[in-house]
Each structure stands twice: as structure tokens, then as C-alpha cells.
Write a protein that holds these residues in place. Structure first.
Motif, short mmCIF file in Angstrom:
data_model
loop_
_atom_site.label_atom_id
_atom_site.label_comp_id
_atom_site.label_asym_id
_atom_site.label_seq_id
_atom_site.Cartn_x
_atom_site.Cartn_y
_atom_site.Cartn_z
N LEU A 16 -12.74 13.67 -28.02
CA LEU A 16 -11.30 13.73 -28.25
C LEU A 16 -10.66 14.98 -27.67
O LEU A 16 -9.46 15.19 -27.82
N THR A 17 -11.43 15.82 -27.00
CA THR A 17 -10.90 17.02 -26.37
C THR A 17 -10.22 16.66 -25.06
O THR A 17 -10.81 15.97 -24.23
N LEU A 18 -9.00 17.12 -24.88
CA LEU A 18 -8.28 16.90 -23.64
C LEU A 18 -8.69 17.95 -22.62
O LEU A 18 -8.71 19.15 -22.93
N LEU A 19 -9.00 17.54 -21.42
CA LEU A 19 -9.39 18.44 -20.35
C LEU A 19 -8.22 19.37 -20.02
O LEU A 19 -7.08 18.92 -19.89
N GLY A 20 -8.50 20.66 -19.91
CA GLY A 20 -7.46 21.64 -19.62
C GLY A 20 -6.95 21.56 -18.20
O GLY A 20 -7.58 20.96 -17.33
N ALA A 21 -5.78 22.13 -17.97
CA ALA A 21 -5.14 22.17 -16.66
C ALA A 21 -4.86 20.77 -16.12
O ALA A 21 -4.87 20.55 -14.91
N ARG A 22 -4.63 19.84 -17.02
CA ARG A 22 -4.35 18.45 -16.66
C ARG A 22 -3.27 17.90 -17.59
O ARG A 22 -3.04 18.43 -18.68
N VAL A 23 -2.65 16.81 -17.18
CA VAL A 23 -1.67 16.13 -18.01
C VAL A 23 -2.26 14.80 -18.47
O VAL A 23 -2.82 14.05 -17.68
N HIS A 24 -2.13 14.55 -19.75
CA HIS A 24 -2.66 13.34 -20.39
C HIS A 24 -1.49 12.57 -20.99
O HIS A 24 -0.39 13.10 -21.14
N GLU A 25 -1.74 11.32 -21.35
CA GLU A 25 -0.69 10.48 -21.93
C GLU A 25 -1.20 9.81 -23.19
O GLU A 25 -2.38 9.47 -23.29
N ALA A 26 -0.29 9.61 -24.15
CA ALA A 26 -0.61 8.88 -25.38
C ALA A 26 0.52 7.88 -25.63
O ALA A 26 1.70 8.24 -25.53
N THR A 150 -6.57 7.83 -43.86
CA THR A 150 -5.87 8.40 -42.71
C THR A 150 -6.58 7.98 -41.44
O THR A 150 -6.75 8.77 -40.53
N ARG A 151 -7.01 6.73 -41.39
CA ARG A 151 -7.78 6.26 -40.24
C ARG A 151 -6.87 5.91 -39.08
O ARG A 151 -5.78 5.38 -39.25
N HIS A 152 -7.37 6.24 -37.90
CA HIS A 152 -6.68 5.94 -36.66
C HIS A 152 -7.70 5.36 -35.69
O HIS A 152 -8.88 5.68 -35.74
N ARG A 153 -7.23 4.54 -34.78
CA ARG A 153 -8.05 4.11 -33.65
C ARG A 153 -7.38 4.64 -32.41
O ARG A 153 -6.29 4.23 -32.04
N TRP A 154 -8.04 5.61 -31.78
CA TRP A 154 -7.54 6.20 -30.55
C TRP A 154 -8.43 5.69 -29.43
O TRP A 154 -9.61 6.06 -29.33
N THR A 155 -7.86 4.83 -28.60
CA THR A 155 -8.62 4.18 -27.54
C THR A 155 -8.28 4.81 -26.20
O THR A 155 -7.12 4.83 -25.79
N LEU A 156 -9.29 5.31 -25.55
CA LEU A 156 -9.13 5.88 -24.21
C LEU A 156 -9.09 4.70 -23.24
O LEU A 156 -10.09 4.02 -23.05
N ILE A 157 -7.90 4.42 -22.67
CA ILE A 157 -7.75 3.25 -21.82
C ILE A 157 -7.70 3.61 -20.33
O ILE A 157 -7.77 2.73 -19.48
N GLY A 165 -12.96 3.79 -23.94
CA GLY A 165 -13.40 3.10 -25.14
C GLY A 165 -12.69 3.62 -26.38
O GLY A 165 -11.96 4.61 -26.33
N PRO A 166 -12.91 2.93 -27.51
CA PRO A 166 -12.21 3.30 -28.75
C PRO A 166 -12.96 4.35 -29.56
O PRO A 166 -14.18 4.45 -29.52
N TYR A 167 -12.18 5.13 -30.32
CA TYR A 167 -12.72 6.09 -31.28
C TYR A 167 -11.96 5.88 -32.59
O TYR A 167 -10.74 6.02 -32.60
N ASP A 168 -12.66 5.54 -33.65
CA ASP A 168 -12.05 5.45 -34.97
C ASP A 168 -12.20 6.81 -35.61
O ASP A 168 -13.30 7.37 -35.66
N VAL A 169 -11.10 7.33 -36.12
CA VAL A 169 -11.05 8.72 -36.59
C VAL A 169 -10.44 8.78 -37.98
O VAL A 169 -9.43 8.13 -38.24
N VAL A 181 -15.53 7.75 -37.06
CA VAL A 181 -16.00 6.67 -37.92
C VAL A 181 -16.54 5.57 -37.03
O VAL A 181 -15.87 5.16 -36.08
N PRO A 182 -17.76 5.07 -37.31
CA PRO A 182 -18.26 3.99 -36.46
C PRO A 182 -17.40 2.74 -36.64
O PRO A 182 -16.94 2.46 -37.75
N PRO A 183 -17.15 2.01 -35.55
CA PRO A 183 -16.38 0.77 -35.67
C PRO A 183 -17.06 -0.20 -36.63
O PRO A 183 -18.27 -0.15 -36.83
#
Length: 195
Positions: A16-26, A150-157, A165-169, A181-183
Motif C-alpha cells: 500500500l506504499t505509494l512510490l515517491g517522486a511519482r503521481v498516483h490516482e485513486a 472499517t473494512r475497505h477494498r483497495w484494488t490496484l488496477i 490486484g485487490p487488498y482488503d484492509v 485482511v485475506p479476501p
């Protein structure tokens, strides 16, 4: 100042760490939670840039001293302020909420600004309105769970440098601590070795 620059470019220690010196989108209904999660995990000044007519503002506990809210008059000012904040090596994280889709040209300008300032950017976009220049794109949705969950599904698309892939958090919203959290239906422990 070199230590600060190297910290921003460090390799991700977790998925879930965003790579530095880059722009990401959510994108998605949980994109604000994802942005707050990233802000809680980031050391240093954070700039949150939004349109002035967008009245919903969050001021999370623990970020008040590091969070700088910038209200832009229009989309042009928002993109200008985002680019300028990304160019500053003193800024750790820039979060922006554009109302319109990001073109490849705009996305590339933001990437170049992030590289110049060694700053991480996070664009909170509407579904399907991202730029091809983005390093990663996350689809962020809350998911049902037990009461007080407080569960979220953050999917790296989209990911230029790795897998998707998805990450349940489970994230409690006030600290940088979280639990992956495992799916549903997935095993939590390793299998027994074959006999």
C-alpha cells in the motif's frame, strides 16, 4: 536535504506504499479514506488542493499541524497549484481533487513536477477520468463487514512497475496502523508441507 529526497524515493515496504517522486490516482467511493490513509503514513507537510466551491472538508485529528488546505478558483488554478506543490522538495505529499478528466499532457506535466520535487502526488479522480501517465491507479471502495467495521477494498488496477490486484484492509482512520485482511475464502495460514 539529501536524506529527505532519498526517503521519498524509497522502495515500497508494503503493497500500500505509494512510490515517491511519482503521481498516483485513486477513484471510487473510498478514495478520500485512501488519501487520509496515505496522509497518516506520510511524514512531513501535506498539501490538499480542491476547488473552492467544493465545501466538504475533512480535518483529521493528528494531521492538523501538517495539512495545508488550498482552495482553487477553477480547474486551471487547481492544476497549477498541484504542479507547484509537487515541485517543492519541502512537501511530502500532494493530494488534489480535479473535477475533470486528466489528459496525457496534464498527467505528464504532473509526473515531471513530482520527479523535480521528489514529491509524491495523489490525484483523487472520478471513475474512469485518470491519465495514462499515472504511476498507479487504485479503485477504493468500502466493503460490508461486522458492526463498527472499517473494512475497505483497495484494488490496484494500474501499476507501471508491478502487479495489480485487490487488498482488503481494516484501517481505523486515526493512525498509520492497518491490517491486511485475506479476501473471503482465502487461507490465513500456510499449507502443511507435502508428505
Amino acid at each position: 536535504m539529501q536524506i529527505l529526497a532519498d526517503r521519498h524515493l524509497a522502495k515500497p515496504e508494503d503493497p500500500l506504499t505509494l512510490l515517491g517522486a511519482r503521481v498516483h490516482e485513486a477513484e471510487g467511493r473510498g478514495r478520500i479514506a485512501f488519501a487520509l490513509f496515505q496522509a497518516a503514513r506520510t511524514a512531513g507537510p501535506i498539501f490538499w488542493i480542491a476547488l473552492a466551491h467544493d465545501q466538504d472538508r475533512l480535518l483529521p485529528e493528528g494531521l492538523a499541524e501538517r495539512l495545508h488546505l488550498v482552495e482553487a478558483r477553477d480547474e486551471t488554478d487547481l492544476l497549477w497549484a498541484t504542479e507547484e506543490a509537487l515541485r517543492s522538495p519541502a512537501v511530502a505529499l500532494v493530494i488534489a481533487e480535479p473535477a475533470r478528466p486528466l489528459s496525457l499532457t496534464v498527467g505528464r506535466r504532473l509526473q515531471l513536477a513530482a520527479e523535480a520535487g521528489r514529491t509524491t502526488g495523489l490525484m483523487l479522480i472520478h471513475q474512469g477520468s485518470g491519465s495514462q501517465a499515472a504511476e498507479t491507479r487504485w479503485n477504493c471502495e468500502p466493503i460490508p463487514g461486522p458492526e463498527d467495521s472499517t473494512r475497505h477494498r483497495w484494488t490496484l488496477i494500474k501499476n507501471k512497475k508491478g502487479t495489480i490486484g485487490p487488498y482488503d484492509v481494516n484501517w481505523y482512520g486515526s493512525a498509520a496502523a492497518f491490517h491486511l485482511v485475506p479476501p473471503t475464502g482465502k487461507r490465513c495460514q500456510s499449507e502443511d508441507p507435502p508428505r
